[in-house]
Design an enzyme around this catalytic site. Structure first.
Site, PDB file in Angstrom:
ATOM      1  N   ASP A 135       0.827  -1.215   0.000  1.00 33.95           N
ATOM      2  CA  ASP A 135       0.000   0.000   0.000  1.00 33.95           C
ATOM      3  C   ASP A 135       0.858   1.261   0.000  1.00 33.95           C
ATOM      4  OD1 ASP A 135       0.783  -0.707   2.676  1.00 33.95           O
ATOM      5  OD2 ASP A 135      -0.652   0.759   3.439  1.00 33.95           O
ATOM      6  N   GLU A 146      -0.010  -1.144   5.615  1.00 33.90           N
ATOM      7  CA  GLU A 146       1.121  -0.722   6.466  1.00 33.90           C
ATOM      8  C   GLU A 146       1.005   0.749   6.842  1.00 33.90           C
ATOM      9  OE1 GLU A 146       5.074   0.907   7.522  1.00 33.90           O
ATOM     10  OE2 GLU A 146       3.839   1.476   5.819  1.00 33.90           O
TER      11      GLU A 146
HETATM   12 ZN   LIG Z   1       6.826   2.223   4.027  1.00 36.80          ZN
END
Ligand SMILES: [Zn+2]
Length: 355
Positions: free
Chosen positions: A64, A125
């Site tokens: 992401d 993340e």
């Molecule tokens: Zn990163």
């Protein structure tokens, strides 16, 4: 598909946190076609090389990105190459690490090493680490981990955590003209904020001091009313020698306001220099000591596993317009991870034999 083509492909699939379905589907398609046995949980994917023999090494990075910020001079969701740079959202953070790890997997899959490796590329993340937390229980015992983030291939062995406190000053409302009947919650908060500004916590020998930063404040309903409530948030970038609950209690005891933990899941973390994963990474990087990192990452969710954070690129280019990765950095990233894996297994073989 070579490393550059793979990175171009990954960058050209938009994958802002919460929208990683397309990139996860696309990448697992590419990997499956190459014969990797890809598993998937939500929008995080992983595959294993080796037959679950130990040591078991994890190479982890994220699919992401943050949303594009203002200031881009080209389409952030279209990769393009200019002057040896691959430009596009996520090129540096952290699709460069993902591409380098995949090229490494291809390179080493037919070579010999004593152990097994899981490659995992996770979602979310940038938003809270939901991806890594969901797959971790499914990976089995992990002896060591490498977290792929742009560190300029420097070996990061300590990472700050994040503790967010929500503080509420309670008072008593009254007409501002009859202030003696009320109790001003904003004044109370102001006293607490002055206390926080000079508060000191035990410094970490490498990472240094932790500060309490007030980052948001709200209070007051009308210009002519003594406010009965004021709320403010405190952001602490903690070091591994500090315990989140202890810090929160310490602050709670020092303030007049009510103190509650708003978020504490990003634990500060560090790996001892004597661990094989650190020694191997330093040897390959030709460095004598690890560096420290002020930014959080999915490493925070691997507590208990010896790990380092290392990958191609520069953390200063992350979350900024015209993010890029140098093609030369990508190439060095592949070389680094490949050499690291062989070095790690050579060093760890002796240790695991005694477990
Ligand atoms: Zn990163």
């Amino acid at each position: 598909m070579n490393a550059v083509q793979l990175l171009e492909r990954l960058v050209s699939i938009p994958s802002v946190s919460g929208n990683e379905d397309e990139i996860a589907t696309n990448l697992s398609g590419i990997l499956s076609k190459e014969g990797f046995k890809v598993q998937r949980e939500d929008n995080s994917i992983w595959f294993m090389l080796g037959e679950r023999e130990r040591p078991h090494l994890l190479l982890l990075s994220h699919l992401d990105t943050v949303p594009p910020c203002a200031g881009w001079t080209s389409d952030p969701f279209k990769a393009h190459i200019e002057n040896g740079k691959l430009i596009g959202l996520g090129a540096n953070d952290a699709k460069g690490s993902v591409a380098a790890m995949i090229l490494t997997a291809r390179e080493i899959r037919h070579t010999h090493y004593e152990g097994s490796i899981t490659f995992a590329f996770v979602a979310d993340e940038e938003r809270g680490g939901e991806g890594v937390r969901a797959i971790k229980p499914r990976l089995g015992h992990i002896d060591a981990a490498v977290v792929g983030e742009p560190t300029g291939l420097q070996i990061c062995t300590a990472q700050r955590g994040l503790l967010i406190l929500r503080c509420t000053a309670h008072g008593k409302a009254s007409h501002a003209a009859h202030a003696h009947l009320g109790e001003n919650a904003i004044h109370k908060a102001a006293r607490d904020i002055s206390r926080l500004a000079v508060m000191e916590f035990e410094a970490h020998e490498d990472l240094g001091a932790t500060r309490a930063e007030v980052t948001q404040i709200t209070g007051g309903l009308a210009r002519n009313q003594v406010p009965d409530r004021c709320e403010f948030f405190v952001d602490l970038r903690t070091t591994p020698n500090l315990d989140h609950a202890t810090v929160a209690n310490e602050i709670g005891a020092a303030l007049e306001s009510e103190v509650a933990i708003h978020s504490h899941r990003y634990e500060p973390i560090s790996t001892n220099a004597s661990e094989a994963v650190v020694r191997a990474a330093l040897e390959v990087a030709d460095a004598t000591a690890g560096i420290e990192s002020v930014t959080t990452s999915d490493w925070a969710f691997l507590k208990g596993t010896p790990a380092v954070k290392v990958g191609p690129g520069d953390t200063n280019r992350s979350h900024r317009p015209n993010e890029y990765l140098l093609l030369s950095e990508l190439e060095k990233g592949v070389a680094f991870y490949s050499r690291f894996i062989h070095t790690y297994f050579r060093m760890a073989a002796k240790e695991v034999a005694h477990v």
